[in-house]
Enzyme design. Structure first.
Site, mmCIF file in Angstrom:
data_model
loop_
_atom_site.group_PDB
_atom_site.id
_atom_site.type_symbol
_atom_site.label_atom_id
_atom_site.label_comp_id
_atom_site.label_asym_id
_atom_site.label_seq_id
_atom_site.Cartn_x
_atom_site.Cartn_y
_atom_site.Cartn_z
ATOM 1 C CD1 TRP A 118 4.281 -10.337 -2.078
ATOM 2 C CD2 TRP A 118 3.508 -12.325 -2.226
ATOM 3 N NE1 TRP A 118 5.036 -10.586 -0.994
ATOM 4 C CE2 TRP A 118 3.728 -11.835 -0.587
ATOM 5 C CE3 TRP A 118 3.021 -13.363 -2.090
ATOM 6 C CZ2 TRP A 118 3.381 -11.962 0.602
ATOM 7 C CZ3 TRP A 118 1.964 -13.952 -0.989
ATOM 8 C CH2 TRP A 118 2.876 -13.322 -0.338
ATOM 9 C CG ASP A 200 -0.437 -9.117 -7.498
ATOM 10 O OD1 ASP A 200 -1.015 -8.446 -6.691
ATOM 11 O OD2 ASP A 200 -0.017 -10.031 -6.764
ATOM 12 C CE LYS A 224 0.861 -5.292 -0.318
ATOM 13 N NZ LYS A 224 2.152 -5.206 0.633
#
Lengths: 394, 394
Positions: A118, A200, A224
């Site tokens: 990511w 992030d 999450k």
């Protein structure tokens, strides 16, 4: 509200609720008591005669839900007033363009540290908005480690430094390592003075104490540690919320959401509501003497400890992907001696009532995702299953 | 699954379920049986031991949910293969920039017909991407009517014609009017050959038969007729899905979602799942001889008819905002003789168990939103309440 199911015995992993242990990397499991509250509120929230999904996003019921979600999020991290909390959509992936679009002029660079899939996507998408610099990467060892501070060659004129604090796919996490010992505390890149840090934090936000004042902008997909898929939480400092690196459509500007309580149009009401419930659940972990995130961190270290002990105690049967000091508390990656045994592991684990353990193709093997809502009983049961599997198949 | 609550008597508007009649403009009410299914599935969907919100968006359970949502949406409108269905985020408002960004080069115009607040916003935001033309508007009469076809001065070289088929705030809707008679069938602008039609169908999609092959692109926020807030359904023709009017970040391109089943990253799992339940609920209205949308249209005409009859039969006490042939089946706007009586109406209605009736400040007065999921009993009860209110206060 129900309470948690009792810890299952080693041979009976399915709690009486009919629910199983879900180690999915995200969407991940939610606390049982949050789910029970949702079941009540979708039918009729607070005696209003209307379900939460059906209330106007400008009505009193949602006003309260939204205000409490903001307040509770801020309480958890003691967030100062010069930071905004935003509920956006499009997933964390949408931040890959929103961050550079809002913060980085075309010809000013931004520094990216790529420690996983990511983080690499973030860098790749930022290129659309001009110059970027990859100032450190762990690609040379299939992202099994976190680059040392000395490896990060910051640009003093960068618009920001971007990194990803936990790498879901590879199972690595940024930890402070002191004298070779992992403290499990958050390590933050030491960017030059005046260069904001963008993180992030999708897969480890609120799994341990965090000081947002060290950051310019933090984003996290909710599915999450914060709630369910459908909203992305952004924490942004005042001066960055109003920064205009270029002209943008209104709905792509952070300030549009900062100015209007994240509802310039109809927001994802249900996803925000669920975040609100999870924030309250997080706060409930606090005690008179201990902050909720200290309690959660201790719990998460213990949870991960069960499974890492099963890896380390398997006499080489299981191999972890991450280097020990970069091991994630949230996503634990490991392999059996052969791919065939990996397949057998996932199959047998499924039969035993553990779901979502298949690893990403980038690492192979297995991945056990153990976010805040995974009860310690699930981690213990998995560790015990692993020990038995190694014994039988070693 | 529960069945609908029995139709309440005139003097007891609250069904036994504890739920009240919710006339909110959106998020709007959802069918009771859909809510009951959600209550089951958030805990444990299909016996998987995991709730729908916690399943991986790449796992088998969500694969099935997503595939069925696509299939069922296509079945409802018999959508041909050269159209994609996309589940996006950001609300219909995000389409205000996505449409011109993807379909309209900077120097090619696009035609906009502005019949309300949102249509005006669409035009305004499109200006960011260069030339646009407002080819007709109903602004001169506070958007109480739909411009005649002869008033629409199309540009033959436009990238598209954009309109909004139902104006939530003003309570007007595009109907085919034949010999002065409203057919309640959809009227579509007669764009020049080769110019695709783009329609914001947020507040009347699937309230009556629709032929998507007449359109290039249709979008609809889910929270009115399709589900809950958190996803926007886009129907787009092949050639437009791949059109590249300019370079854009990946996540702003329609094709990114068309290529990857709307899940290039984690999609809004819960919002898509709820759409899927509503699509099945819509399909269930069909019979051996009648298409589900024909049945719904008849029902919606009848539902709106109760309330319009209460307006027209009030001897001038209530005044409708929309001109009769432009009256919306979904959002019914009306006023009492004075603003004070409007306030009293909303207050008394609230006491009687009707919620969400306060009109938008742009029209004042009241607005009764009666989407597909509003049972006819609610409309009948409201009409009766209106008649009594007019009698007592007239």
């Amino acid at each position: 509200m129900t309470t948690f199911a009792a810890a299952p015995s080693a041979s009976a992993t399915k709690p009486a609720s009919g629910r199983i242990f879900n180690f999915s990397a995200g969407p991940g499991c939610l606390p049982d008591e949050v789910l029970q509250q949702i079941r009540e509120d979708v039918w009729n929230i607070g005696g209003s005669g209307i379900g939460i999904l059906e209330h106007s996003h400008r009505g009193k019921v949602f006003d309260k839900v939204l205000a409490e979600a903001f307040d509770d999020f801020r309480k958890i991290s003691n967030l100062p007033k010069n930071y905004h909390v935003l509920f956006l959509t499009g997933g964390a992936t949408a931040q890959n363009y929103m961050v550079p679009a809002n913060l980085k002029p075309q010809d000013q660079t931004a520094d990216y540290i790529t420690t996983g899939y990511w983080a690499e996507k973030s860098l790749e998408q930022a290129k659309f908005y001009g110059t970027v610099s990859e100032i450190a990467t762990s690609k040379d060892k299939n992202h099994s480690y976190i680059p040392a501070e000395s490896a990060c060659k910051y640009n003093s004129n960068a618009a920001y430094v971007h990194y990803c604090s936990n790498n879901t796919i590879y199972g690595t996490e940024w930890h402070d390592v002191v004298n070779g010992q992992n403290t499990w505390n958050q390590r933050i890149p030491q960017a030059p003075a005046g260069v904001p840090i963008v993180c992030d934090m999708s897969s480890d936000i609120y799994s341990r104490p965090v000081d947002f004042t060290k950051f310019g902008l933090v984003y996290a997909g909710a599915q999450k540690n914060l709630g369910a898929a459908g909203t992305t939480v952004v924490v942004i400092r005042d001066d960055l919320a109003t920064k205009k690196a270029r002209e943008l459509p209104l709905m792509l500007q952070y300030n549009t959401f900062a100015k209007d309580e994240s509802r310039p149009n109809t927001p994802p009401v249900g996803a925000i509501y669920i975040c609100g419930l999870v924030f309250k659940w997080i706060l409930k972990h606090g005690t008179a003497n201990r902050h909720c995130l200290d309690v959660l961190q201790e719990l998460n270290i213990r949870k991960a400890g069960h499974v890492y002990a099963a890896i380390d105690g398997s006499k080489g049967f299981f191999k972890g992907h991450a280097e020990p000091n970069a091991r994630s508390m949230m996503n634990l990656t490991f392999r059996c001696p052969t791919p065939e045994l990996d397949d057998k592991f996932c199959k047998d684990a499924g039969t035993a009532g553990f779901d979502g353990l298949k690893g990403h193709r980038a690492t192979g093997g297995m991945r056990a995702s153990m976010y805040n809502a995974m009860p310690e009983a699930g981690c213990k049961a998995l560790a015990q299953f692993m020990a038995e599997f190694a014994r039988k198949n070693g």
